[in-house]
Motif scaffolding. Sequence first.
Motif, PDB file in Angstrom:
ATOM      1  N   ASP A   1     -14.471 -36.941 -15.269  1.00 36.92           N
ATOM      2  CA  ASP A   1     -15.541 -37.597 -16.024  1.00 36.92           C
ATOM      3  C   ASP A   1     -16.398 -38.322 -14.991  1.00 36.92           C
ATOM      4  O   ASP A   1     -15.967 -39.318 -14.412  1.00 36.92           O
ATOM      5  N   HIS A   2     -17.600 -37.817 -14.738  1.00 41.27           N
ATOM      6  CA  HIS A   2     -18.369 -38.313 -13.595  1.00 41.27           C
ATOM      7  C   HIS A   2     -19.785 -38.708 -14.015  1.00 41.27           C
ATOM      8  O   HIS A   2     -20.308 -38.244 -15.031  1.00 41.27           O
ATOM      9  N   SER A   3     -20.373 -39.561 -13.219  1.00 44.59           N
ATOM     10  CA  SER A   3     -21.783 -39.941 -13.416  1.00 44.59           C
ATOM     11  C   SER A   3     -22.340 -40.382 -12.071  1.00 44.59           C
ATOM     12  O   SER A   3     -21.608 -40.802 -11.173  1.00 44.59           O
TER      13      SER A   3
ATOM     14  N   ALA B   1     -14.179 -46.007  -8.946  1.00 46.40           N
ATOM     15  CA  ALA B   1     -13.282 -45.546 -10.011  1.00 46.40           C
ATOM     16  C   ALA B   1     -13.456 -46.459 -11.215  1.00 46.40           C
ATOM     17  O   ALA B   1     -13.539 -47.686 -11.078  1.00 46.40           O
ATOM     18  N   VAL B   2     -13.526 -45.894 -12.412  1.00 42.88           N
ATOM     19  CA  VAL B   2     -13.690 -46.681 -13.630  1.00 42.88           C
ATOM     20  C   VAL B   2     -12.615 -46.259 -14.636  1.00 42.88           C
ATOM     21  O   VAL B   2     -11.885 -45.292 -14.445  1.00 42.88           O
ATOM     22  N   GLY B   3     -12.527 -47.005 -15.754  1.00 41.29           N
ATOM     23  CA  GLY B   3     -11.575 -46.666 -16.808  1.00 41.29           C
ATOM     24  C   GLY B   3     -10.142 -46.768 -16.318  1.00 41.29           C
ATOM     25  O   GLY B   3      -9.778 -47.648 -15.526  1.00 41.29           O
ATOM     26  N   GLY B   4      -9.299 -45.838 -16.795  1.00 44.70           N
ATOM     27  CA  GLY B   4      -7.885 -45.871 -16.434  1.00 44.70           C
ATOM     28  C   GLY B   4      -7.656 -45.699 -14.955  1.00 44.70           C
ATOM     29  O   GLY B   4      -6.767 -46.343 -14.367  1.00 44.70           O
ATOM     30  N   TYR B   5      -8.442 -44.831 -14.326  1.00 44.49           N
ATOM     31  CA  TYR B   5      -8.325 -44.663 -12.880  1.00 44.49           C
ATOM     32  C   TYR B   5      -8.728 -45.947 -12.172  1.00 44.49           C
ATOM     33  O   TYR B   5      -8.123 -46.340 -11.166  1.00 44.49           O
ATOM     34  N   GLY B   6      -9.720 -46.638 -12.695  1.00 47.31           N
ATOM     35  CA  GLY B   6     -10.117 -47.911 -12.120  1.00 47.31           C
ATOM     36  C   GLY B   6      -8.990 -48.934 -12.180  1.00 47.31           C
ATOM     37  O   GLY B   6      -8.862 -49.785 -11.295  1.00 47.31           O
ATOM     38  N   ARG B   7      -8.155 -48.844 -13.206  1.00 49.86           N
ATOM     39  CA  ARG B   7      -7.005 -49.756 -13.319  1.00 49.86           C
ATOM     40  C   ARG B   7      -5.828 -49.306 -12.447  1.00 49.86           C
ATOM     41  O   ARG B   7      -4.796 -49.979 -12.421  1.00 49.86           O
TER      42      ARG B   7
ATOM     43  N   ARG C   1      -1.485 -35.873 -15.722  1.00 47.37           N
ATOM     44  CA  ARG C   1      -2.621 -35.020 -16.069  1.00 47.37           C
ATOM     45  C   ARG C   1      -3.848 -35.847 -16.482  1.00 47.37           C
ATOM     46  O   ARG C   1      -4.721 -35.343 -17.187  1.00 47.37           O
ATOM     47  N   SER C   2      -3.914 -37.085 -16.056  1.00 54.04           N
ATOM     48  CA  SER C   2      -5.081 -37.910 -16.375  1.00 54.04           C
ATOM     49  C   SER C   2      -6.340 -37.347 -15.731  1.00 54.04           C
ATOM     50  O   SER C   2      -6.284 -36.785 -14.624  1.00 54.04           O
ATOM     51  N   ASP C   3      -7.471 -37.520 -16.430  1.00 53.86           N
ATOM     52  CA  ASP C   3      -8.736 -37.150 -15.799  1.00 53.86           C
ATOM     53  C   ASP C   3      -9.162 -38.265 -14.851  1.00 53.86           C
ATOM     54  O   ASP C   3      -8.669 -39.388 -14.915  1.00 53.86           O
ATOM     55  N   LEU C   4     -10.062 -37.923 -13.948  1.00 48.06           N
ATOM     56  CA  LEU C   4     -10.588 -38.876 -12.977  1.00 48.06           C
ATOM     57  C   LEU C   4     -11.945 -39.374 -13.460  1.00 48.06           C
ATOM     58  O   LEU C   4     -12.880 -38.589 -13.637  1.00 48.06           O
ATOM     59  N   ASP C   5     -12.028 -40.671 -13.703  1.00 47.84           N
ATOM     60  CA  ASP C   5     -13.290 -41.294 -14.114  1.00 47.84           C
ATOM     61  C   ASP C   5     -13.967 -41.856 -12.868  1.00 47.84           C
ATOM     62  O   ASP C   5     -13.493 -42.833 -12.281  1.00 47.84           O
TER      63      ASP C   5
END
Length: 815
Positions: free
Chosen positions: A114-116, A66-72, A78-82
């Motif tokens: 949001d994926h990679s 998990a990265v970004g806000g999800y990582g925190r 309604r947040s997206d999942l990074d």
Amino acid sequence: MTSTDVTDEAEDSGPGGYAAARLRLLTEGERSGPPRRRELSELTDGWLSGLFAAGAAGLTGVALVAVGGYGRGELSPRSDLDLLLLHDGRDDKAVAALADRLWYPVWDLGLDLDHSVRTPQQARKTAGEDLKVHLGLLDARHLAGDLGLTTALRTAVLADWRNQAPKRLPELRDLCAERAERQGELQFLLEPDLKEARGGLRDATALRAVAASWLADAPREGLADARRRLLDVRDALHLATGRATDRLALQEQDQVAAELGLLDADALLRQVYEAARVISYAGDVTWREVGRVLRSRSVRPRLRAMMNGGKPVTERSPLAEGVVEQDGEVVLARTARPERDPVLPLRAAAAAAQAGLPLSLHAVRRLAATARPLPTPWPAEAREQLVTLLGSGRPTVQVWEALEAEGLVTRLLPDWERVRCRPQRNAVHLWTVDRHLIETAVRAAGFARRVHRPDLLLVAALLHDIGKGWPGDHSVAGETIARDVATRVGFDRADAAVLATLVRHHLLLVETATRRDLDDPATVRAVADAVGSEHTLELLHALTEADALATGPAAWSSWRGSLVADLVKRVAGLLSGDPAPEPEDAAPTAEQERLAVEAFRTGGPVLALRAQSEPPADPAPDADPEPLGVELLIAVPDQAGVLPAVAGVLAMHRLTVRTAELRSLPLPHGVEGSVLLLDWRVAAQYGSLPQAARLRADLVRALDGSLDIAGRLAERDAAHPRRRGVEPPPPRVSVAPAASRLATVIEVRAQDAPGLLFRLGRALEAAGVRMRSAHVSTLGANAVDAFYVTRGEGTPLPGDEAASVARGLEESLRA
């Protein structure tokens, strides 16, 4: 049901179970704020870990991160999942199949993703090319799979960030500035973007990244709480709208406020503004520190080694008593004692604004923690420093924000608390009430040359909307508050009455000019009765324009300006009466008479230094007199060049002239001849006052021409150039019509500066006029002077000659 139970159920029942558990969590009102964001993250972690375990059976060298806000661990409703699917590159086909088994269930639930999919090398390369990717990876958190793969990436990304900080941090600063330019300032917007606007969540994340670089750190007091409040508002916004939005639109504010248990939309906006202000100020302080560190690192090691035996040399330039400049900031001098000097906060703030420099965080916090409260009424110096601060133009804003951040403004002006961060639901207004008041003072500073009392104009600008924190007509409430504040600050009763009138009627001119018939004598008479005097009308005209310009571009136009000017002209004509009476020469005191006789007898200057005091405006029976500084009395046989000589000597000794009177004093008992008596009130810029004997010796040399004052002042200015902030308004020199029957009155309004009175005196001497009297005052940073001059035979100057002298004085000040 605990969060572990919810996670187990989600894992057992698949996407449907996760969706149901997610819905229950979001609809449980008692679970809001950080606990709900944390539990939502944990719930999502468990679901994704289950998907990963099912799809990665037998697969090694793969991790879900998990990265970004999800990582925190900060998932809003309604947040997206990074997400990053990290792999070692050995089996691309199997990794692609795993990615499909992860991404499609997320999309099936309608969640933004949001994926990679990258190897550690690819992730580092992409981070090196894309600053936003690098920022997201700084918050990378392991979810499932190969923990060693995630740990190695986190370590490498953080090391890259610290190694590349001298390049990356300026990029990040520019990115924040560009976003602020595009989105505006969160603390002032009626429909703010909680994430992208300046002072929003993006900026809070940027400050975390700066701290991770180890180059600088943000002020942490209140920062975490401000960030939490913005996240809480975003959670409520997501629930109210059912959308992944960060813009707090007007039509949704009441519902969001209710979701948070707040009184109304205004209470919501005020909470948002307060949080944004904390983050914005922390950003200002942090980016200044980043700049300072990077500048110091740019100095070559060899050069650093040459300075002071390898130790860096810290230059500290004095700005005022107890205040110095260091590394581009204003700090307290080593000898400063805030606990013994209650004026120091205002003196430091005024010095910083005048120099166009920020107040250092350490200095402001030390002042807030240790400075004693000002007595009531304030001493004269405190009042002057407040006026100087308000009259410094644009730099006033950042200095005022620094004082506000540490609670010093409400300590100085308790009524400020009611207007702090107060929204204005009017599309014409660009600012909150408190910022509008400061913006009005900034605008009013540009009009300081238009009025006789710039100090009253600036304080009226600060207070004109102070009543908006109270119910009812804010002008009526503000009148009472302004009178009380003026008395507390130390203005006398007459000045307090003028300030109360200005606040009460600050909308009078524009409303009358645009809504009434100006040809109706009753209209003009009503305004004249409300204003009362020409000087108050002059101040009200300048305040009206400053207020409108500070409101926004829609509040002022050339058309409105012309209507107001026409009204002012008509009212001034009604208020004007007979020419002002001649200033009466008060009978000399015994000491003044003694000095005059001694000066005539010796043929040289005689002076006396003594402490001067005056009672408060409304003295209590047991009140001590208010110290005003030092009174300097000088008697000199009447001769040319006295004013520039005395003013020049005082400037050489770094003495600030607060007031000055010069007049010719006839000698008693029929003795022929006259003596010039100069009555000055002076204060040392910093340090102690010089001895009277030293002043007299230099004055003797100045009068006989053996002391080159101009050269000495020029040498000092060259060795220690005076730092200037934003360019002040240009000087204004005019001839006062019909002000005196016996002399021509030349009025000078200019920015106070060392040697100003010396330059004026020299210019008047060069013009060949005789000075009958002079009346000099310094109001904050503004010099307001009047010189009564005549021709050699003692008659007033003809109109053309007077205008020529005024032009010459103005040119000498502009040079």
